[in-house]
Design a protein around this motif. Sequence first.
Motif, PDB file in Angstrom:
ATOM      1  N   UNK A  23       0.828  -1.206   0.000  1.00 56.19           N
ATOM      2  CA  UNK A  23       0.000   0.000   0.000  1.00 56.19           C
ATOM      3  C   UNK A  23       0.860   1.252   0.000  1.00 56.19           C
ATOM      4  N   UNK A  24       1.936   1.217   0.731  1.00 59.99           N
ATOM      5  CA  UNK A  24       2.822   2.389   0.781  1.00 59.99           C
ATOM      6  C   UNK A  24       3.421   2.682  -0.589  1.00 59.99           C
ATOM      7  N   UNK A  25       3.811   1.663  -1.305  1.00 60.38           N
ATOM      8  CA  UNK A  25       4.370   1.884  -2.648  1.00 60.38           C
ATOM      9  C   UNK A  25       3.304   2.380  -3.626  1.00 60.38           C
ATOM     10  N   UNK A  79      -7.768  -2.379  -1.640  1.00 60.49           N
ATOM     11  CA  UNK A  79      -6.418  -2.045  -1.202  1.00 60.49           C
ATOM     12  C   UNK A  79      -6.095  -0.585  -1.481  1.00 60.49           C
ATOM     13  N   UNK A  80      -6.393  -0.124  -2.695  1.00 58.09           N
ATOM     14  CA  UNK A  80      -6.029   1.242  -3.068  1.00 58.09           C
ATOM     15  C   UNK A  80      -6.895   1.679  -4.249  1.00 58.09           C
ATOM     16  N   UNK A 120       6.735  -0.253  -9.957  1.00 57.55           N
ATOM     17  CA  UNK A 120       5.403   0.243  -9.587  1.00 57.55           C
ATOM     18  C   UNK A 120       4.957   1.270 -10.622  1.00 57.55           C
ATOM     19  N   UNK A 121       4.464   0.719 -11.725  1.00 56.74           N
ATOM     20  CA  UNK A 121       3.946   1.531 -12.833  1.00 56.74           C
ATOM     21  C   UNK A 121       2.613   0.915 -13.270  1.00 56.74           C
ATOM     22  N   UNK A 134       0.380   5.926 -14.192  1.00 54.05           N
ATOM     23  CA  UNK A 134       0.718   6.261 -12.805  1.00 54.05           C
ATOM     24  C   UNK A 134       2.087   5.643 -12.503  1.00 54.05           C
ATOM     25  N   UNK A 135       2.988   6.428 -11.977  1.00 51.30           N
ATOM     26  CA  UNK A 135       4.329   5.924 -11.698  1.00 51.30           C
ATOM     27  C   UNK A 135       4.940   6.715 -10.545  1.00 51.30           C
ATOM     28  N   UNK A 136       5.993   6.119  -9.962  1.00 53.83           N
ATOM     29  CA  UNK A 136       6.699   6.787  -8.869  1.00 53.83           C
ATOM     30  C   UNK A 136       7.557   7.935  -9.396  1.00 53.83           C
TER      31      UNK A 136
END
Length: 627
Positions: A299-301, A588-589, A611-612, A625-627
């Motif tokens: 979830x944090x990522x 979850x998100x 995480x994309x 969506x990406x970091x």
Amino acid sequence: MGSRSASEEKAGSRLRLQVKVNEYKENQNITCVSLRPEQATVLGKTPKVYLVPFSLSNYKPDQLKHPKSLLNKNFNEVACKKCKKTEIRKTCRRILTAKMEATSSKTEITLQKSSLDVYTESNKLQHKSTSDTVIPSVDMESIQALDSDEDTTLGLDEFSGLSPYERKRLKNISENANFFASLQLSASAARLREMIKKKHPPESKRKKPKKRENGTGCRRSMRLLKVDPSGVSLPAPPTQPTLIADENPLLPPGPLEMTPENRDDDNDLFKGFLQTWAEMNKTSIKNTEKELSSIKSYKANLSGMIINEDTVHKVTKGPIFSLTLHPSEIRTLVAAGAKSGQVGLWDLTHQSKEDGIYVFQPHSQPVSCLYFSPANPAHILSLSYDGTLRCGDFTRAIFEEVCRDERSSFSSFDFLGQDASTLIVGHWNGNISLVDRRTPGTSYEKLINSSLRKIRTVHVHPVHRQYFIAAGLRDIHIYDARRLNPRGSQPLISLTEHTKSIASAYFSPLTGNRVVTTCADCKLRIFDSSSISSQIPLLTTIRHNTITGRWLTRFQAVWDPKQEDCIVVGSMAHPRRVEIFHESGKQVHSFFGGECLVSVCSINAMHPTRYILAGGNSSGKIHVFMN
């Protein structure tokens, strides 16, 4: 004088009767009772009835004592009256029978029942008069006077023995019988039945008036009539066959060159783009047998993934039907298949979005399935409704044709082996074909007739690769590729819990212990496939709106390759979002994009290691969506 004398005599007789009654009252204390008002209105006069006290307990037929002053005189008259009534009844029966013979059968039955009811009622009245606890004694002289008056008014002398009401009733019955006999209803009914039985001839259509040959009609153009001004008809021009252009013509067989439709293929930028994709075959894929991260860290990522204007762009023309992410750890490369048959490639590492997008046309109909080759990431395989399966090779800059079937339409495919040499292909007509890329030619090696009417998606088990799952209209079957029979194959397992149309069914990416399905009944179902046996139990049902309507691409819930216990699916809720659910059913998100995400992302894909998240909508835009 005559009428006056008659009235005086009647008055005198009444006075004498009243005197006798008064004397009898004084001696016997008898109560005087009048007849009912109904009888008085019928008879026209009011006769008096005298009631004598009587007890049934002491009654004997031979010892009944009547007042001698009143009953002795009238006893014989009453008996004669009774006999007379019996004779009159017989006469009435003969008269009525003669009159009713002329009527129809239905009228005759009705009248006979009516006459019998009259006599039955009279008998009941006579019986009632003898069984009452009080014996009436009537002034017979007044009643006889009334009878004589009624007989003259009604004109029925033969019925003089009956009461006025009975005489009136019999007279009405006789008149009604004569009336119905005069109508001749039976004959009319017979005529009507004959008319109904006759078939009416069909109405003749209105005949068009014939045109007069010698008549002068309206003026017409001789040019349109193709007639020479001199009156000689012109020769007919040679007819040329008109070719109807196909809306989506098939592209020619064989390899197609990678020619971008959105820019020139001779510039140096496109050559650098091909060089970038060609170097992707050196990318190493990480070991996928690592342990799953905890939900908390996951979830944090996910919370750190954002979207902005630079990661949203229109890539293809028309709705996006398929989407995939390249497994590169260095560059972010997204590929999308469109309804128009286009395949769009977007390299997000370029500073300018327009410079990193290239669109190709390897198909003529929707591209429903798109994968990068697990053996060579520089190859991208695309499948289309037009019955072709092609492989885009960036090292040679061509789209090579792997399989072609012009008689059938393809729906989905997957790799049977890790080397990507053998493929399983699903057809819209319910067939399944096995394709071996190592053999020459573009035909399939084997065609199997499955038990499904249509196949939407096929997916191979990630561990036991001989098993694959096929999603039909309302059933999902799991097959063993080693036991496929061209004449017809029965599935190992059938999932029949779905009540409406199914959109997709996929194994979990790492172990294959779970199966997620998307159905039009607004439910996402997760099954336990850890043991391939005759039954697969249902673990979780998630309520989710999957009604996308006519103009949006249908939702397909897919697994996250990094976290195989979580699924990614689009949403119809406002504001627009992309949601992630755990296999237990908990959310979850949710990815919100604000002004950057204002449309529904029906098709979504997650990067296998990073995480994309990429989502495609029905206008050809891709949201990342990406970091």
